[in-house]
Write a protein that holds these residues in place. Structure first.
Motif, PDB file in Angstrom:
ATOM      1  N   MET A  64       5.401  -9.909 -11.481  1.00 21.12           N
ATOM      2  CA  MET A  64       5.344 -10.561 -10.169  1.00 21.12           C
ATOM      3  C   MET A  64       6.534 -11.456  -9.882  1.00 21.12           C
ATOM      4  SD  MET A  64       1.354 -11.655  -9.929  1.00 21.12           S
ATOM      5  CE  MET A  64       0.068 -10.413 -10.205  1.00 21.12           C
TER       6      MET A  64
ATOM      7  N   LEU B  66       3.852 -12.219  -2.113  1.00 18.55           N
ATOM      8  CA  LEU B  66       3.832 -11.907  -3.539  1.00 18.55           C
ATOM      9  C   LEU B  66       4.361 -10.495  -3.716  1.00 18.55           C
ATOM     10  CD1 LEU B  66       2.798 -12.617  -6.403  1.00 18.55           C
ATOM     11  CD2 LEU B  66       0.508 -12.019  -5.612  1.00 18.55           C
TER      12      LEU B  66
ATOM     13  N   ASN C 220       4.708  -7.449  -6.300  1.00 18.14           N
ATOM     14  CA  ASN C 220       4.107  -6.949  -7.544  1.00 18.14           C
ATOM     15  C   ASN C 220       4.751  -5.635  -7.931  1.00 18.14           C
ATOM     16  OD1 ASN C 220       1.777  -8.859  -7.624  1.00 18.14           O
ATOM     17  ND2 ASN C 220       1.325  -7.855  -5.690  1.00 18.14           N
TER      18      ASN C 220
ATOM     19  N   TYR D 205       4.087  -2.440 -10.377  1.00 23.37           N
ATOM     20  CA  TYR D 205       3.157  -1.726 -11.250  1.00 23.37           C
ATOM     21  C   TYR D 205       3.916  -0.592 -11.919  1.00 23.37           C
ATOM     22  CZ  TYR D 205      -0.671  -3.805  -8.426  1.00 23.37           C
ATOM     23  OH  TYR D 205      -1.533  -4.641  -7.772  1.00 23.37           O
TER      24      TYR D 205
ATOM     25  N   LEU E 193      -4.902  -3.509 -11.861  1.00 24.89           N
ATOM     26  CA  LEU E 193      -5.278  -4.865 -11.460  1.00 24.89           C
ATOM     27  C   LEU E 193      -6.790  -4.850 -11.318  1.00 24.89           C
ATOM     28  CD1 LEU E 193      -3.902  -7.582 -10.656  1.00 24.89           C
ATOM     29  CD2 LEU E 193      -4.091  -6.819  -8.282  1.00 24.89           C
TER      30      LEU E 193
ATOM     31  N   HIS F  93     -10.886  -8.445  -8.120  1.00 23.44           N
ATOM     32  CA  HIS F  93     -10.754  -9.896  -7.938  1.00 23.44           C
ATOM     33  C   HIS F  93     -10.847 -10.206  -6.445  1.00 23.44           C
ATOM     34  CE1 HIS F  93      -6.773  -8.314  -7.067  1.00 23.44           C
ATOM     35  NE2 HIS F  93      -6.615  -9.368  -6.284  1.00 23.44           N
TER      36      HIS F  93
ATOM     37  N   SER G 137      -1.230  -6.013   2.790  1.00 19.19           N
ATOM     38  CA  SER G 137      -0.764  -5.460   1.519  1.00 19.19           C
ATOM     39  C   SER G 137      -0.015  -4.155   1.769  1.00 19.19           C
ATOM     40  CB  SER G 137      -2.002  -5.238   0.640  1.00 19.19           C
ATOM     41  OG  SER G 137      -1.673  -4.534  -0.524  1.00 19.19           O
TER      42      SER G 137
ATOM     43  N   PHE H 124      -6.536   2.243  -4.654  1.00 23.05           N
ATOM     44  CA  PHE H 124      -6.966   0.874  -4.351  1.00 23.05           C
ATOM     45  C   PHE H 124      -8.488   0.863  -4.377  1.00 23.05           C
ATOM     46  CE2 PHE H 124      -7.539  -2.410  -0.819  1.00 23.05           C
ATOM     47  CZ  PHE H 124      -7.081  -3.496  -1.554  1.00 23.05           C
TER      48      PHE H 124
ATOM     49  N   LEU I  95      -3.667   5.225  -1.953  1.00 25.24           N
ATOM     50  CA  LEU I  95      -2.558   4.633  -1.191  1.00 25.24           C
ATOM     51  C   LEU I  95      -1.265   5.301  -1.602  1.00 25.24           C
ATOM     52  CD1 LEU I  95      -3.356   0.796  -1.450  1.00 25.24           C
ATOM     53  CD2 LEU I  95      -3.905   2.376   0.426  1.00 25.24           C
TER      54      LEU I  95
ATOM     55  N   TRP J  37      -6.870  -6.873   5.358  1.00 26.11           N
ATOM     56  CA  TRP J  37      -8.280  -7.279   5.321  1.00 26.11           C
ATOM     57  C   TRP J  37      -8.395  -8.769   5.621  1.00 26.11           C
ATOM     58  CZ3 TRP J  37      -5.604  -5.912   0.916  1.00 26.11           C
ATOM     59  CH2 TRP J  37      -5.643  -6.763  -0.186  1.00 26.11           C
TER      60      TRP J  37
ATOM     61  N   HIS K 299     -11.317  -6.641  -4.668  1.00 30.24           N
ATOM     62  CA  HIS K 299     -10.412  -5.492  -4.608  1.00 30.24           C
ATOM     63  C   HIS K 299      -9.617  -5.415  -5.904  1.00 30.24           C
ATOM     64  CE1 HIS K 299      -8.261  -8.988  -3.069  1.00 30.24           C
ATOM     65  NE2 HIS K 299      -7.179  -8.447  -3.603  1.00 30.24           N
TER      66      HIS K 299
ATOM     67  N   VAL L 115      -6.770  -2.420  -8.314  1.00 29.62           N
ATOM     68  CA  VAL L 115      -5.941  -1.216  -8.344  1.00 29.62           C
ATOM     69  C   VAL L 115      -6.201  -0.495  -9.669  1.00 29.62           C
ATOM     70  CG1 VAL L 115      -3.575  -0.315  -8.246  1.00 29.62           C
ATOM     71  CG2 VAL L 115      -4.173  -2.352  -6.925  1.00 29.62           C
TER      72      VAL L 115
ATOM     73  N   ARG M 129       5.413   1.424  -8.800  1.00 31.02           N
ATOM     74  CA  ARG M 129       4.856   1.109  -7.488  1.00 31.02           C
ATOM     75  C   ARG M 129       5.191  -0.349  -7.207  1.00 31.02           C
ATOM     76  NH1 ARG M 129      -0.426  -1.306  -5.881  1.00 31.02           N
ATOM     77  NH2 ARG M 129      -0.733  -0.761  -3.696  1.00 31.02           N
TER      78      ARG M 129
ATOM     79  N   ASN N 137       4.236  -3.436  -4.642  1.00 27.89           N
ATOM     80  CA  ASN N 137       3.279  -3.891  -3.636  1.00 27.89           C
ATOM     81  C   ASN N 137       3.726  -5.254  -3.122  1.00 27.89           C
ATOM     82  OD1 ASN N 137       0.620  -5.872  -3.521  1.00 27.89           O
ATOM     83  ND2 ASN N 137       0.373  -3.987  -2.368  1.00 27.89           N
TER      84      ASN N 137
ATOM     85  N   ARG O 105       0.366 -13.485   2.657  1.00 27.62           N
ATOM     86  CA  ARG O 105      -0.756 -14.409   2.888  1.00 27.62           C
ATOM     87  C   ARG O 105      -0.297 -15.625   3.685  1.00 27.62           C
ATOM     88  NH1 ARG O 105      -2.635 -13.868  -2.621  1.00 27.62           N
ATOM     89  NH2 ARG O 105      -2.308 -11.690  -3.147  1.00 27.62           N
TER      90      ARG O 105
HETATM   91  C1  MD6 Z   1      -2.344  -3.860  -4.355  1.00 24.68           C
HETATM   92  N1  MD6 Z   1      -2.779  -6.212  -4.796  1.00 24.68           N
HETATM   93  O1  MD6 Z   1      -1.488  -3.901  -5.226  1.00 24.68           O
HETATM   94  C2  MD6 Z   1      -3.238  -5.038  -4.116  1.00 24.68           C
HETATM   95  N2  MD6 Z   1      -3.814  -9.584  -5.428  1.00 24.68           N
HETATM   96  O2  MD6 Z   1      -2.526  -2.859  -3.649  1.00 24.68           O
HETATM   97  C3  MD6 Z   1      -3.565  -7.301  -4.910  1.00 24.68           C
HETATM   98  O3  MD6 Z   1      -4.676  -7.323  -4.504  1.00 24.68           O
HETATM   99  C4  MD6 Z   1      -3.081  -8.485  -5.553  1.00 24.68           C
HETATM  100  O4  MD6 Z   1      -1.213  -7.363  -6.438  1.00 24.68           O
HETATM  101  C5  MD6 Z   1      -3.457 -10.710  -6.033  1.00 24.68           C
HETATM  102  C6  MD6 Z   1      -2.333 -10.759  -6.786  1.00 24.68           C
HETATM  103  C7  MD6 Z   1      -1.553  -9.647  -6.924  1.00 24.68           C
HETATM  104  C8  MD6 Z   1      -1.930  -8.464  -6.301  1.00 24.68           C
END
Ligand code: MD6
Ligand code: FE
Length: 219
Positions: A67, A124, A126, A128, A134, A137, A151, A160, A176, A184, A193, A195, A210, A212, A216
């Motif tokens: 992240m 954020l 991310n 993957y 994930l 949560h 997202s 997802f 996805l 959402w 939600h 992954v 991937r 993401n 927020r």
């Molecule tokens: C996604 N990601 O990667 C959704 N939440 O499609 C999340 O829900 C997420 O990647 C909190 C922190 C990091 C995340």
């Protein structure tokens, strides 16, 4: 001959552009695809200033998703808990500015999802890699839930999981692909939600990962 049915108005096996997932939650297929190049350029610039890292959960586990953040606030996790911080704890400096193309995409996607005037203060990022997942949560470190989560999926596909307001609620599996956006908010803002593990593969724009982007309003 194929059976006539619900999707006769769609060409071949095309899926609907917009799919409701729950009240306040929608999948916008391909919404970010035309801007993927600009978004990924923005990601590279942000990561040059605030490199990806594997955060540690309050319980002491290293997160498999790598992240980073941009914008006025960034989401961080360490042994003391989850929080938003104006500074990157690795450098002590403010998070990089949010590229304009990020903010515009987030605002237009939120509007398409029924939320006008979204001005995120946190993005954020991310990454993957294959095998990374994930677990289920809620996103609830924002302190208020007035605005949706937006997202954006880039690169390798993923499944997802979109559940309900309780961890035990059955989660939908939502495939996805590159360019898809999920929004959402409202009644589903605190839905669980996650992954599923990302499958091996190579994407022409991201390579073997991937990316993401999760927008927020945290402050
Ligand atoms: C996604 N990601 O990667 C959704 N939440 O499609 C999340 O829900 C997420 O990647 C909190 C922190 C990091 C995340
Ligand atoms: Fe989340």
């Amino acid at each position: 001959m194929t059976t006539p049915g619900l999707f006769d108005d769609l060409e071949d096996d095309a899926l609907p552009a917009t799919q409701a997932l729950a009240s306040g939650a929608v999948l916008l297929r391909g919404f970010a695809r035309a801007r993927a190049g600009a978004l990924l350029d923005g990601v590279s610039k942000v990561l040059a200033q605030a490199p990806l890292r594997h955060l540690v959960t309050p319980g002491g586990f290293r997160m498999s998703v790598a992240m980073s953040n941009c914008g006025p606030l960034g989401w961080v996790s360490d042994r003391s808990g989850y929080r938003y911080d104006a500074n990157d704890p690795d450098s002590g400096r403010p998070w990089p500015a949010m590229p304009e193309v990020f903010a515009e995409l987030a605002d237009s996607a939120a509007r398409a999802g029924g939320f006008d005037g979204f001005a995120p203060d946190a993005c954020l990022i991310n990454r993957y890699e294959p095998g990374t997942r994930l677990s289920l949560h809620q996103d609830r470190d924002e302190g208020h839930y007035d605005w949706p989560i937006v997202s954006v999926s880039l690169g390798l596909p993923a499944v997802f999981l979109f559940g309900g307001g309780r961890r035990s609620d059955k989660a939908q599996r939502v495939p996805l692909v590159h360019g898809d956006v999920v929004v959402w908010g409202g009644p589903s803002r605190l839905h669980y939600h996650g992954v599923l593990p990302v499958k091996d593969g190579v994407h022409p724009m991201t390579g073997a990962c991937r990316i993401n982007l999760t927008f927020r309003k945290a402050g």
